[in-house]
Motif scaffolding. Structure first.
Motif, mmCIF file in Angstrom:
data_model
loop_
_atom_site.group_PDB
_atom_site.id
_atom_site.type_symbol
_atom_site.label_atom_id
_atom_site.label_comp_id
_atom_site.label_asym_id
_atom_site.label_seq_id
_atom_site.Cartn_x
_atom_site.Cartn_y
_atom_site.Cartn_z
ATOM 1 N N THR A 202 0.866 -1.174 0.000
ATOM 2 C CA THR A 202 0.000 0.000 0.000
ATOM 3 C C THR A 202 0.903 1.224 0.000
ATOM 4 O O THR A 202 1.702 1.410 0.923
ATOM 5 C CB THR A 202 -0.923 0.031 1.223
ATOM 6 O OG1 THR A 202 -1.781 -1.110 1.201
ATOM 7 C CG2 THR A 202 -1.785 1.297 1.223
ATOM 8 N N ILE A 203 0.805 2.024 -1.059
ATOM 9 C CA ILE A 203 1.653 3.210 -1.184
ATOM 10 C C ILE A 203 0.752 4.434 -1.266
ATOM 11 O O ILE A 203 0.000 4.612 -2.226
ATOM 12 C CB ILE A 203 2.558 3.122 -2.428
ATOM 13 C CG1 ILE A 203 3.486 1.905 -2.304
ATOM 14 C CG2 ILE A 203 3.368 4.399 -2.608
ATOM 15 C CD1 ILE A 203 4.403 1.700 -3.483
ATOM 16 N N GLY A 204 0.793 5.247 -0.224
ATOM 17 C CA GLY A 204 0.039 6.481 -0.210
ATOM 18 C C GLY A 204 0.664 7.488 -1.157
ATOM 19 O O GLY A 204 1.882 7.693 -1.138
ATOM 20 N N LEU A 205 -0.170 8.114 -1.987
ATOM 21 C CA LEU A 205 0.360 8.999 -3.012
ATOM 22 C C LEU A 205 0.517 10.433 -2.514
ATOM 23 O O LEU A 205 -0.187 10.881 -1.602
ATOM 24 C CB LEU A 205 -0.527 8.954 -4.242
ATOM 25 C CG LEU A 205 -0.381 7.614 -4.983
ATOM 26 C CD1 LEU A 205 -1.547 7.362 -5.886
ATOM 27 C CD2 LEU A 205 0.910 7.578 -5.770
ATOM 28 N N ASP A 206 1.465 11.121 -3.133
ATOM 29 C CA ASP A 206 1.804 12.481 -2.736
ATOM 30 C C ASP A 206 0.567 13.381 -2.755
ATOM 31 O O ASP A 206 -0.143 13.458 -3.749
ATOM 32 C CB ASP A 206 2.863 13.032 -3.698
ATOM 33 C CG ASP A 206 3.513 14.302 -3.201
ATOM 34 O OD1 ASP A 206 2.973 14.909 -2.262
ATOM 35 O OD2 ASP A 206 4.557 14.676 -3.759
ATOM 36 N N THR A 207 0.308 14.066 -1.648
ATOM 37 C CA THR A 207 -0.873 14.924 -1.552
ATOM 38 C C THR A 207 -0.568 16.389 -1.826
ATOM 39 O O THR A 207 -1.433 17.242 -1.694
ATOM 40 C CB THR A 207 -1.509 14.803 -0.158
ATOM 41 O OG1 THR A 207 -0.543 15.206 0.821
ATOM 42 C CG2 THR A 207 -1.949 13.393 0.119
ATOM 43 N N ASN A 208 0.661 16.700 -2.196
ATOM 44 C CA ASN A 208 1.036 18.092 -2.426
ATOM 45 C C ASN A 208 1.515 18.335 -3.851
ATOM 46 O O ASN A 208 2.392 19.149 -4.100
ATOM 47 C CB ASN A 208 2.140 18.500 -1.433
ATOM 48 C CG ASN A 208 1.664 18.414 -0.002
ATOM 49 O OD1 ASN A 208 0.626 18.952 0.344
ATOM 50 N ND2 ASN A 208 2.429 17.728 0.839
ATOM 51 N N ALA A 209 0.920 17.613 -4.791
ATOM 52 C CA ALA A 209 1.404 17.695 -6.171
ATOM 53 C C ALA A 209 0.815 18.872 -6.938
ATOM 54 O O ALA A 209 1.420 19.360 -7.878
ATOM 55 C CB ALA A 209 1.087 16.384 -6.910
ATOM 56 N N GLU A 210 -0.367 19.329 -6.546
ATOM 57 C CA GLU A 210 -1.085 20.283 -7.382
ATOM 58 C C GLU A 210 -0.752 21.737 -7.051
ATOM 59 O O GLU A 210 -0.388 22.077 -5.918
ATOM 60 C CB GLU A 210 -2.588 20.080 -7.242
ATOM 61 C CG GLU A 210 -3.114 20.480 -5.868
ATOM 62 C CD GLU A 210 -4.563 20.120 -5.696
ATOM 63 O OE1 GLU A 210 -5.358 21.027 -5.408
ATOM 64 O OE2 GLU A 210 -4.895 18.942 -5.845
ATOM 65 N N ASP A 211 -0.868 22.582 -8.066
ATOM 66 C CA ASP A 211 -0.722 24.036 -7.920
ATOM 67 C C ASP A 211 -1.785 24.713 -8.777
ATOM 68 O O ASP A 211 -2.289 24.135 -9.750
ATOM 69 C CB ASP A 211 0.669 24.510 -8.381
ATOM 70 C CG ASP A 211 1.768 24.106 -7.404
ATOM 71 O OD1 ASP A 211 1.588 24.328 -6.200
ATOM 72 O OD2 ASP A 211 2.790 23.565 -7.870
#
Length: 360
Positions: A202-211
């Motif tokens: 289970t790999i939690g994905l980056d939550t700070n990718a968007e701008d």
């Protein structure tokens, strides 16, 4: 004689009892452990085989497969995806360790996980497969029998060169000769199977990718100068249509005048030597508005994000929705056909607007 036979009989019974009641030692089956447990596109995932079982080992021809689903924070899981890693897409560190890349390899049914938000995860399993070195197997079917004798005879004299092999080469030395007959006979009856180990991940994905960026019009809206990517925003403007004179039916000129409400969605992902090669030129996402309680209000999609070239940072790849069709957040539903050149998303006065993977 009877006494000797009787004694031998008791010895035999004792030996059988010893065999029956002495259980063999149970050896733990190796499995794959993936780390780290979080990251975005471009993250290097280390696959470790544990425990380090004697007789097992990763080699240059080991392959990896990642099968799973994307579990979003809102809505149902995506369909199952498959990522296969072989050759340059997998790095064999040692007999127990391999490395692969999120976003690398050959991906089937990709879930567009480059633009994620709110803690979504990739849930699935990694499998490492090592083909056997099956000496005596001249037909490469992982068994040694009469077919291998036939293959040696059929390909007699073939020379594949050092480090190479081919049909008839039972001992894998690159040529077909008497040594291959010997190899077949010495390994007669052998059945070889690939070594396969698997482990859940289970790999939690980056939550700070968007701008989010403002669209900048150097010579004013409709001027001669092309619109440009403006400054980075920390607070997204909401166009309050109900405050306009036309209310829920604004004119096109009113929408055009609301330059401050024109937005560009962007996603940044990790940049490295492998992701530079594996990164697609476009990704398909949804723009989603949610309440502070996490309930979905509206969804705009598909929105195509195009890779920005040159890269804005040596550590990042950026994808942008572009400035030619700006996104506008509104507090009243609008018919998009009435306002060509704009994309509208109904948004709450308080809440969050995010870039999310495509719902399908």
């Amino acid at each position: 004689m009877r006494r000797a036979n009787f004694a031998s009989f008791h010895l035999l019974i004792a030996a059988l009892a010893f065999v029956c009641f002495c259980q063999p030692e149970v050896t733990a089956q190796p499995s794959v452990v993936a780390s780290p447990s979080s990251g975005g596109l471009g993250t290097v995932v280390t696959l470790s085989v544990t425990p380090q079982t004697p007789g097992f080992g990763l080699r240059a021809n080991t392959t990896a497969r990642w099968v799973g689903v994307y579990d979003p924070p809102i809505g149902s899981n995506t369909a199952q995806f498959t990522a296969d890693y072989a050759g340059v897409n997998i790095v064999i560190v040692d007999s127990w360790t391999a490395r692969v890349l999120i976003g690398g390899g050959t991906i089937s049914n990709a879930p567009n996980v480059e633009a994620v938000w709110g803690g979504g995860s990739l849930v699935g399993a990694f499998t490492l497969t090592t083909p056997p070195v099956c000496l005596g197997d001249a037909t490469f079917d992982n068994s040694v029998n009469f077919a291998d004798i036939t293959s040696v005879n059929t390909n007699w004299g073939a020379n594949y060169g050092p480090g190479n092999t081919g049909p008839g080469d039972a001992n894998r030395d690159g040529s077909v000769n008497f040594a291959d007959i010997t190899s077949v006979l010495e390994n007669w009856g052998a059945a070889c199977a690939s070594t396969v180990v698997q482990g859940s991940s289970t790999i939690g994905l980056d939550t700070n990718a968007e701008d989010w960026y403002r669209v900048h019009y150097p010579s004013g809206y409709g001027g001669l100068s092309s619109p440009q990517l403006g400054r980075l925003l920390t607070t997204l403007p909401l166009l309050r249509l109900l405050l306009l004179p036309s209310g829920a039916n604004p004119t096109l000129s009113q929408i055009q005048a609301a330059v401050g409400a024109h937005l560009v969605a962007a996603v940044s992902v990790a940049s490295n030597s492998q992701s530079l090669v594996a990164a697609p030129s476009t990704i398909s996402v949804d723009i989603v508005s949610v309440t502070t309680a996490g309930a979905e209000v509206a969804r705009l999609g598909p929105v195509i994000l195009t890779r920005v070239v040159p890269d804005p940072s040596p550590n990042l790849l950026m994808y942008s929705s572009g400035v030619t069709v700006p996104i506008v957040l509104v507090d009243t539903p609008l018919n998009p056909a009435t306002y060509p050149g704009f994309r509208f998303l109904l948004s709450p006065l308080s809440g969050v607007v995010r870039v999310a993977p495509r719902s399908n």
